[in-house]
Enzyme design. Structure first.
Site, PDB file in Angstrom:
ATOM      1  NE  ARG A  53      54.754  49.991  35.929  1.00 45.58           N
ATOM      2  CZ  ARG A  53      53.647  50.555  36.363  1.00 45.58           C
ATOM      3  NH1 ARG A  53      53.269  51.743  35.894  1.00 45.58           N
ATOM      4  NH2 ARG A  53      52.885  49.963  37.267  1.00 45.58           N
ATOM      5  CB  ALA A  55      48.070  44.794  32.728  1.00 42.65           C
ATOM      6  CD  GLN A 205      56.827  48.232  40.367  1.00 44.72           C
ATOM      7  OE1 GLN A 205      57.095  48.066  41.561  1.00 44.72           O
ATOM      8  NE2 GLN A 205      56.819  47.242  39.497  1.00 44.72           N
ATOM      9  CG  ASP A 246      49.829  42.959  35.948  1.00 42.85           C
ATOM     10  OD1 ASP A 246      50.549  43.361  35.018  1.00 42.85           O
ATOM     11  OD2 ASP A 246      49.758  43.535  37.043  1.00 42.85           O
ATOM     12  CG  ASN A 256      48.028  44.054  41.153  1.00 43.77           C
ATOM     13  OD1 ASN A 256      48.130  44.515  40.018  1.00 43.77           O
ATOM     14  ND2 ASN A 256      48.128  44.815  42.219  1.00 43.77           N
ATOM     15  CE  LYS A 257      54.583  44.557  39.712  1.00 53.82           C
ATOM     16  NZ  LYS A 257      55.416  43.784  38.746  1.00 53.82           N
TER      17      LYS A 257
END
Length: 355
Positions: A53, A55, A205, A246, A256-257
């Site tokens: 994982r 990007a 994460q 991402d 993004n996350k």
């Protein structure tokens, strides 16, 4: 038991003879395990299930997935080979919709497949060399991002306390990292006092991956729950925020996350610079604003289950977007391999540096 011993330089996606070796990021930090991927279908599953994982790392993995798929072709004609490769590309494109590097890498492999070669075997070798180039360039890109990011960090205090969200480190790239590339550069230059890492619910994460990377290299890291970031800013504990991306729209809006937007809002409220670190390949020049970025939604189990234990009552509904979009006006600068751009100057800037 968590893995704390140094495992050496972290390369999450490696070509190994006739297969790809992936660090299984779903097993960290409890276990450091390499997964061997031998088919395009296995690579698609690895991307979808987040064995790999981040990007840029997804882009590299997809490139090698295309190579594996190319080697599965049993015909002898070039036209049939190209049709087969398009089918492989379609399978890989369906794995993660938000990370633009995935699509960028696949398109680069498809373009390479148009190269005239005497034989299909030579074309397959050309595809492998293209994928290896993507991986090698990504490491170099991350190192340049780290250097450029170091130059734009606040000049005072001398020792900085940085905050990051999710994992944009070596594990999320071909190596070194984007946001963590900036952190690594600051640490090497003696300018980092401490990294604060959001745990990053629901997949953790930050807790599992960013903290693990820091432990490997002896970088001082403090893990905080996502809900603590604004409090830490209010208490004067954070000097700057650096996150990955991402997908970035031409106006600088950044996907993004999930949770990144909240961090950006808190940083703005406390006059703390908020930087996005990402390669140019993460900038989607086909979209004008973040409103056009597709947002992946994942299984609700990521929310209601921790480990093997359910933490919510039955009968509850769930909403689990994997990403959010931070508006450009909250971003102090976008750190790329070719320089740092204010969001308002992004489109003009990338046009100028790319010729």
């Amino acid at each position: 038991m968590a893995v704390t011993a140094n495992v050496g330089t972290i390369f999450p996606v490696v070509w190994a003879g006739d297969r790809v070796q992936l660090i299984d990021q779903t097993r960290l930090p409890e276990q450091y395990e390499l997964r061997e991927i031998t088919t395009a279908a296995e690579m698609a599953t690895a991307i979808r299930t987040m064995i790999v994982r981040g990007a840029p790392a997804i882009g590299v993995a997809a490139a090698f997935g295309m190579v594996l798929g190319a080697r599965e072709y049993r015909g002898s004609d070039r036209e049939g080979f190209l049709i087969h490769l398009e089918n492989i590309a379609s399978q890989l494109r369906q794995t993660r919709p938000t990370a633009v590097n995935l699509f960028w890498a696949i398109d680069r492999l498809l373009a390479a497949a148009q190269q005239p070669t005497p034989t299909l075997e030579e074309l397959q070798q050309h595809l492998l060399e293209t994928a290896q180039t993507i991986a090698r360039e990504d490491v170099q890109t991350c190192q340049a991002i780290g250097k450029n990011g170091l130059g734009v960090l606040p000049k005072t205090p001398e020792k900085l306390r940085l905050l990051t969200h999710c994992n944009a480190g070596a594990l999320a790239t071909a190596g070194y990292g984007t946001a963590l590339g900036v952190v690594r550069a600051a640490w090497a230059a003696g300018r980092l006092e401490r990294l604060y890492a959001d745990e990053t619910r629901p997949r953790l994460q930050g807790a599992k991956l960013t903290a693990w990377e820091c432990v490997q290299e002896g970088i001082p890291v403090t893990l905080i729950a996502d809900t603590m970031a604004a409090h830490c800013m209010q208490r004067g504990m954070i000097d700057a925020v650096v996150v990955g991306a991402d997908r970035i729209a031409l106006n600088g809006d950044t996907a993004n996350k999930i949770g990144t937007y909240s961090v950006a809002l808190a940083a703005k409220a406390h006059n703390i610079p908020f930087f996005v670190a990402a390669p140019l390949s993460t900038i989607d020049t086909s979209i004008a604003t973040g409103a056009e970025i597709p947002i992946e939604e994942r299984h609700p189990q990521e929310i209601y289950q921790v480990g093997f234990s359910r933490i919510t009552p039955a009968g509850v509904d769930f909403y689990n977007p994997a990403f959010d979009v931070t508006p450009a006006h909250l971003i102090s600068g976008i750190i790329t391999e070719l320089g740092v751009f204010a969001p308002v100057d992004l489109a003009r800037g990338i046009g100028a540096v790319s010729g």
